[in-house]
Design a protein around this motif. Sequence first.
Motif, PDB file in Angstrom:
ATOM      1  N   SER A  50       0.922  -1.169   0.064  1.00  0.00           N
ATOM      2  CA  SER A  50       0.185   0.092  -0.047  1.00  0.00           C
ATOM      3  C   SER A  50       0.910   1.488   0.028  1.00  0.00           C
ATOM      4  O   SER A  50       0.421   2.256  -0.139  1.00  0.00           O
ATOM      5  N   ASP A  96      -1.784  -3.621   4.503  1.00  0.00           N
ATOM      6  CA  ASP A  96      -2.284  -5.092   4.708  1.00  0.00           C
ATOM      7  C   ASP A  96      -1.844  -5.427   5.902  1.00  0.00           C
ATOM      8  O   ASP A  96      -1.228  -5.117   6.639  1.00  0.00           O
ATOM      9  N   LEU A  97      -2.611  -6.724   6.223  1.00  0.00           N
ATOM     10  CA  LEU A  97      -2.256  -7.188   7.368  1.00  0.00           C
ATOM     11  C   LEU A  97      -1.001  -7.519   7.593  1.00  0.00           C
ATOM     12  O   LEU A  97      -0.456  -7.186   8.863  1.00  0.00           O
ATOM     13  N   GLU A  98      -0.095  -8.029   6.641  1.00  0.00           N
ATOM     14  CA  GLU A  98       1.116  -8.617   7.131  1.00  0.00           C
ATOM     15  C   GLU A  98       2.076  -7.039   7.270  1.00  0.00           C
ATOM     16  O   GLU A  98       3.052  -6.986   8.387  1.00  0.00           O
ATOM     17  N   THR A  99       1.805  -6.062   6.505  1.00  0.00           N
ATOM     18  CA  THR A  99       2.634  -4.753   6.955  1.00  0.00           C
ATOM     19  C   THR A  99       2.095  -4.144   8.313  1.00  0.00           C
ATOM     20  O   THR A  99       3.007  -3.702   9.096  1.00  0.00           O
ATOM     21  N   ARG A 100       0.717  -4.367   8.582  1.00  0.00           N
ATOM     22  CA  ARG A 100       0.299  -4.015  10.022  1.00  0.00           C
ATOM     23  C   ARG A 100       1.098  -4.805  11.187  1.00  0.00           C
ATOM     24  O   ARG A 100       1.502  -4.219  12.100  1.00  0.00           O
ATOM     25  N   HIS A 119      -7.659  -1.765  11.822  1.00  0.00           N
ATOM     26  CA  HIS A 119      -7.079  -2.080  10.060  1.00  0.00           C
ATOM     27  C   HIS A 119      -7.055  -0.413   9.481  1.00  0.00           C
ATOM     28  O   HIS A 119      -6.104  -0.439   8.352  1.00  0.00           O
ATOM     29  N   GLU A 135     -12.335  -4.944   1.813  1.00  0.00           N
ATOM     30  CA  GLU A 135     -11.010  -5.459   0.871  1.00  0.00           C
ATOM     31  C   GLU A 135     -11.739  -6.254  -0.166  1.00  0.00           C
ATOM     32  O   GLU A 135     -12.533  -6.741  -0.053  1.00  0.00           O
TER      33      GLU A 135
END
Length: 443
Positions: A122, A273-277, A305, A395
Amino acid sequence: MQETSVNAWNTFLQFIQKSISETEFENWFSQINLVEHTDDRYVLKVPNIFVQQYLLENYKKELASFLPLDEKKQPCIEFVIEEPKAQEKKTPTTPFIQEVKKEQKLRLNPLYTFDHFIEGPSNQFVKSAAFGVAQAPGKSFNPLFIHGGVGLGKTHLMHAIGHTVLEKHKKLKIECITTEAFINDLVNSLKNKSVDKIKRHYRSLDVLLVDDIQFLQNRINFEEEFCNMFEALINQNKQIVITSDKPPSHLKLSERMTQRMEWGLVANIGVPDLETRVAIIQHKSELKGCNISEQIAFYIAERIHQNVRQIEGAINRLCAFAHIMHHPITLDMVMSTLKELLEQVTPKLVSIDSIIDSVCTTFEISKSQIKGSSRQKEIAKARQIAMYLAKEMLEGSLNQIASHFGGKTHSTLLHAWKKICQEIQKDETLKRQIEMVQKNLSQ
Ligand code: ADP
Ligand code: MG
């Protein structure tokens, strides 16, 4: 022989010119000069290492197919970095400017550096653009316009540019201000009758970072002044970076201002996204000397999120608690410490059905009407609002979302989204209706 070498590089350039945008070509390739060439040696002069990296990283294959290769099958290129031109000496001429210079300590957050910025799909593009600008101010994207929602790292990236410029380009005169501070400066200078001085000050900068330009909306006089300053700087190839919560075309600013802001690169920073968070949570907690397990990082990342600032708030609270209580961070502790915050940010999992239900209730229409194809004004508007919210809140691919509206296409969805994005700027009633739909969602 030399003729062949020139042609090889030129042919490469001609090929590239056709395959990338004019702006990109202008920004990067116009800065590269072939200074020496034999059949198996090309010396390219570049303004900085960043341009060299850009060329090698992005066009390795093309370079290899146009230019001769060495034994290791690498294109025979040598780079020389251009000597930086001596900066024009800008000796302060008036006491006022000296005063400004003294005060010109940039208030940059020490933690907002590129090293502490976690990359993900992102924000990768905008981060590289910001990095490029910081390496070669005024030479790549100018202006760089970064837009995105609250708490997604716009100010962080802007300060990161500031840190890098301070470190790498010590002689450049840089200022980092919020739009409000700019307006205040002007207001004060009007009071003190020192407008010319302040104008001179801003126009003498090499790099200007302006945060939250949306605050220039509805301030017509200041907008004009800003626009004049902007043009003066850009015309001298001075770097400008702007952040905003919306893209230029969605801001209520004059066409002149909007166009100027679109001159360079407009880049969006999206929700990570989830992994980045998860990576952000781990990075931030390490910075605080606090250990958060992967399981807990996922637990938090799955629930918060939309906003990295909220994630950070959660980490701060947890780490403080763990520190005071001398207790490792467990899932139980997370649930009790973050209970309120998590309830607040994740009221209910939003689904396409819940959005459609809420729109139907708010506008008193039926689900079949929303999924149908009636063009009756109220129904069409409600449908567009549902599509807008679905794109904003969910999403998934546009086609996937669109299919829930009686098999409509992604272009219909996109059209609806754009339309509402524009209307919401002008239409207070519509804005409130949308807020109402969102509120109903969370009950
Ligand atoms: P914005 O200006 O977009 O509202 P900020 O730049 O103030 O957001 O970011 C809010 C907080 O989230 C900051 O503490 C920032 O360090 C953090 N943050 C946002 N995105 C990232 C990221 N990709 N990596 C690390 N920290 C981030
Ligand atoms: Mg900000």
